[in-house]
Design an enzyme around this catalytic site. Structure first.
Site, PDB file in Angstrom:
ATOM      1  N   HIS A  86       9.164   1.204   7.626  1.00 52.18           N
ATOM      2  CA  HIS A  86       9.482  -0.864   7.473  1.00 52.18           C
ATOM      3  C   HIS A  86      10.513  -0.959   6.730  1.00 52.18           C
ATOM      4  O   HIS A  86      10.405  -0.340   5.564  1.00 52.18           O
ATOM      5  CB  HIS A  86       7.955  -1.635   7.918  1.00 52.18           C
ATOM      6  CG  HIS A  86       7.927  -1.494   6.126  1.00 52.18           C
ATOM      7  ND1 HIS A  86       8.146  -2.133   5.349  1.00 52.18           N
ATOM      8  CD2 HIS A  86       6.171  -1.373   5.619  1.00 52.18           C
ATOM      9  CE1 HIS A  86       7.486  -2.979   4.878  1.00 52.18           C
ATOM     10  NE2 HIS A  86       6.480  -1.556   4.685  1.00 52.18           N
ATOM     11  N   ASP A  88      11.530  -4.192   6.004  1.00 54.88           N
ATOM     12  CA  ASP A  88      11.134  -5.716   6.130  1.00 54.88           C
ATOM     13  C   ASP A  88      10.856  -5.451   4.661  1.00 54.88           C
ATOM     14  O   ASP A  88       9.943  -4.416   4.214  1.00 54.88           O
ATOM     15  CB  ASP A  88      10.529  -6.567   6.687  1.00 54.88           C
ATOM     16  CG  ASP A  88       9.066  -5.780   7.263  1.00 54.88           C
ATOM     17  OD1 ASP A  88       8.993  -4.831   7.503  1.00 54.88           O
ATOM     18  OD2 ASP A  88       8.354  -6.535   7.351  1.00 54.88           O
ATOM     19  N   ASP A 119       7.913  -1.115  -1.742  1.00 53.02           N
ATOM     20  CA  ASP A 119       7.077  -1.297  -0.508  1.00 53.02           C
ATOM     21  C   ASP A 119       8.288  -1.653   0.307  1.00 53.02           C
ATOM     22  O   ASP A 119       8.808  -2.949   0.539  1.00 53.02           O
ATOM     23  CB  ASP A 119       6.156  -2.084  -0.398  1.00 53.02           C
ATOM     24  CG  ASP A 119       5.603  -2.695   0.526  1.00 53.02           C
ATOM     25  OD1 ASP A 119       5.670  -1.966   1.619  1.00 53.02           O
ATOM     26  OD2 ASP A 119       4.935  -3.739   0.635  1.00 53.02           O
ATOM     27  N   GLU A 153       6.255  -5.071   9.649  1.00 53.69           N
ATOM     28  CA  GLU A 153       5.230  -4.612   8.690  1.00 53.69           C
ATOM     29  C   GLU A 153       4.492  -5.957   8.526  1.00 53.69           C
ATOM     30  O   GLU A 153       3.707  -5.763   8.319  1.00 53.69           O
ATOM     31  CB  GLU A 153       5.333  -3.112   8.737  1.00 53.69           C
ATOM     32  CG  GLU A 153       4.345  -2.940   8.398  1.00 53.69           C
ATOM     33  CD  GLU A 153       3.959  -2.957   6.818  1.00 53.69           C
ATOM     34  OE1 GLU A 153       2.801  -2.300   6.352  1.00 53.69           O
ATOM     35  OE2 GLU A 153       4.325  -3.866   5.918  1.00 53.69           O
ATOM     36  N   GLU A 154       5.162  -6.325   7.339  1.00 49.75           N
ATOM     37  CA  GLU A 154       5.226  -7.717   6.939  1.00 49.75           C
ATOM     38  C   GLU A 154       4.404  -8.287   6.714  1.00 49.75           C
ATOM     39  O   GLU A 154       3.112  -9.741   6.485  1.00 49.75           O
ATOM     40  CB  GLU A 154       6.074  -7.734   4.993  1.00 49.75           C
ATOM     41  CG  GLU A 154       7.105  -6.698   4.500  1.00 49.75           C
ATOM     42  CD  GLU A 154       5.368  -6.234   4.162  1.00 49.75           C
ATOM     43  OE1 GLU A 154       4.268  -6.911   3.248  1.00 49.75           O
ATOM     44  OE2 GLU A 154       6.604  -5.515   2.472  1.00 49.75           O
ATOM     45  N   ASP A 177       4.248   4.742   3.219  1.00 47.93           N
ATOM     46  CA  ASP A 177       4.580   3.850   3.018  1.00 47.93           C
ATOM     47  C   ASP A 177       3.837   4.090   1.822  1.00 47.93           C
ATOM     48  O   ASP A 177       3.168   4.976   1.428  1.00 47.93           O
ATOM     49  CB  ASP A 177       3.555   3.371   3.666  1.00 47.93           C
ATOM     50  CG  ASP A 177       3.819   1.522   3.585  1.00 47.93           C
ATOM     51  OD1 ASP A 177       4.371   1.258   2.636  1.00 47.93           O
ATOM     52  OD2 ASP A 177       3.263   0.596   4.473  1.00 47.93           O
ATOM     53  N   HIS A 388       4.643  -5.828  -3.627  1.00 49.74           N
ATOM     54  CA  HIS A 388       4.687  -7.712  -3.183  1.00 49.74           C
ATOM     55  C   HIS A 388       4.489  -8.098  -5.386  1.00 49.74           C
ATOM     56  O   HIS A 388       4.793  -9.224  -4.728  1.00 49.74           O
ATOM     57  CB  HIS A 388       3.972  -8.487  -2.676  1.00 49.74           C
ATOM     58  CG  HIS A 388       3.769  -7.856  -0.447  1.00 49.74           C
ATOM     59  ND1 HIS A 388       2.758  -8.217  -0.413  1.00 49.74           N
ATOM     60  CD2 HIS A 388       3.995  -7.079  -0.510  1.00 49.74           C
ATOM     61  CE1 HIS A 388       2.489  -7.567   1.086  1.00 49.74           C
ATOM     62  NE2 HIS A 388       3.305  -6.444   0.414  1.00 49.74           N
TER      63      HIS A 388
END
Length: 419
Positions: A86, A88, A119, A153-154, A177, A388
């Site tokens: 992903h 995003d 990430d 995905e987030e 991931d 994150h």
């Protein structure tokens, strides 16, 4: 992988860093999302120069998926591979807490910093760079290779599901991931809304009479019975369910958000509870949702008010932003599946140590492949505690080793005949 190819990764590591720097410079934070068109065009241009055929389509406005396909020379008889990531990234919030610019790659010592390095734009950069080296070195693949860069995905937006709905398929899907380069399956998550709704609406001044006759009730007060029942079910699951790699009680039901009532002058006629349900890798989200529904219905079956005002349920959704709901299906990993064995061997060839086949503590898009019947695993650079985080970072050496592992695994898998 040849020594010469491995040496190329080391010699051209600055090229890998520049590629990651380019990806980080696109602020594809989600939420708010709707901001990935430019990065997807950048990736499409990159892949097209490597003779990939690309397709882009909007999953949501200004949020397109991208699939790059390089057909193998003997596609019908040799293994195909999806590499999925992903593009995003998690929201930054107040950037004043960062010591580096979030969207400008910064190198300090052995680490690279920036939002998404762990990430998971670091892994995406490695996959793109590996594809470039394979192309430039003329390493032919007999099976098809797909690179999927997906959105959302987030925030539980099913970008990967959209690829599957379009018919993209393979003999194995590798979701890159962050897993600290361990091979992971995962449990699943589904959110749902449980609604208590009265068919009658009463003025607050009627409450004494309603208490006397039992003809009406506050939906908020009735919801407390639902919450108690959910807690009882959670405790029951903790005793009766288990799965290797998870501690008992990992199957949880979180009453996350509650909304109810109109105004102090009304007896509350509606109350909505937003729940998050975690389940094990061998469970299907549809069956889990049905299990919750049936348990709650049974828990209130002796309450005459609920017979007149039955519980209402809404499950999942394709976007936490659009639908206020999400689904992450679970994914089991078969340690004996040929792609898993080959991935273990590829890891060892680069790292000179074994990796584990275990379970992720979080969820990724891998579950959508498992749900579609495509064997899958999570394997990528980056540690969960960096995802994150403020001053998100990753070691450059980890990206280099991961790229080498991809360069070992891709031609090995795509040049093996289908079983």
């Amino acid at each position: 992988m040849s020594t010469a190819l491995a040496n190329l990764v080391d010699e051209r590591k600055d090229e890998l860093k520049q590629l990651l720097s380019d990806l980080i410079s696109f602020p594809t934070v989600s939420p708010p999302a709707r901001n990935t068109s430019e990065i997807q065009k950048y990736i499409a241009d990159y892949l097209e120069k490597l003779d990939f055929q690309t397709e882009r389509w909007d999953v949501f406005p200004n949020d397109p998926n991208l699939v790059g396909m390089k057909k193998g020379t003997q596609s019908d008889t040799y293994n195909s591979l999806i590499i999925n990531g992903h593009i995003d990234v998690a929201e930054v919030g107040d950037a004043s807490g960062w010591s580096v610019p979030p969207f400008s790659l910064t190198e300090k010592g052995k680490h690279l910093y920036g939002r998404g390095v762990s990430d998971m734009k670091g892994a995406v950069a490695c996959a793109l760079f590996a594809a470039k080296l394979l192309h430039e070195e003329g390493i032919a693949l007999k099976g098809d290779l797909q690179l999927q860069t997906v959105i959302g995905e987030e925030v539980g937006e099913a970008g990967t599901l959209s690829c599957i709905e379009k018919g993209y398929d393979a003999d194995f899907a590798l979701v890159v991931d962050g897993s600290n380069r361990e091979i992971h399956g995962q449990g699943g998550v589904i959110t749902g809304w449980v609604t208590v709704k009265s068919k009658q609406v009463y003025h607050d001044a009627m409450r004494a009479e309603l208490n006397e006759t039992g003809e009406g009730a506050s939906a908020i007060e009735k919801m407390t019975k639902v919450i108690d029942s959910l807690r009882a079910l959670e405790k029951e699951w903790a005793k009766t369910k288990e799965y290797p790699g998870f501690k008992k009680g990992t199957t949880t039901i979180n009453p996350a958000v509650i909304e109810g009532g109109r105004h102090p002058a009304f007896v509350a006629d509606e109350c909505r509870l937003w729940i998050t349900v975690h389940f094990y890798p061998n469970e299907d989200y549809r069956e889990v949702a049905n299990e919750v529904e049936e348990y709650l219905k049974q828990s209130v079956k002796d309450d005459s008010w609920f017979q007149e005002n039955p519980l209402l349920f809404e499950w999942g959704g394709k976007s936490m932003i659009e639908d206020r709901g999400e689904i992450f299906p679970s994914a089991e990993v078969d340690p004996e599946y040929p792609a898993i064995k080959l991935l273990e061997q590829s890891h060892y060839a680069v790292e000179q140590e074994t990796t584990s086949v275990s379970m992720s503590k979080t969820v990724t898009d891998a579950g959508w492949f498992d749900d579609a019947g495509i064997p899958t695993a999570i394997y990528g650079p980056g540690k969960l505690n960096e995802a994150h985080s403020v001053d998100e970072k990753i070691e450059l050496e980890e990206l280099i080793r991961f790229t080498k592992t991809l360069l070992t695994f891709i031609p090995a898998w795509c040049n093996v005949t289908k079983q």
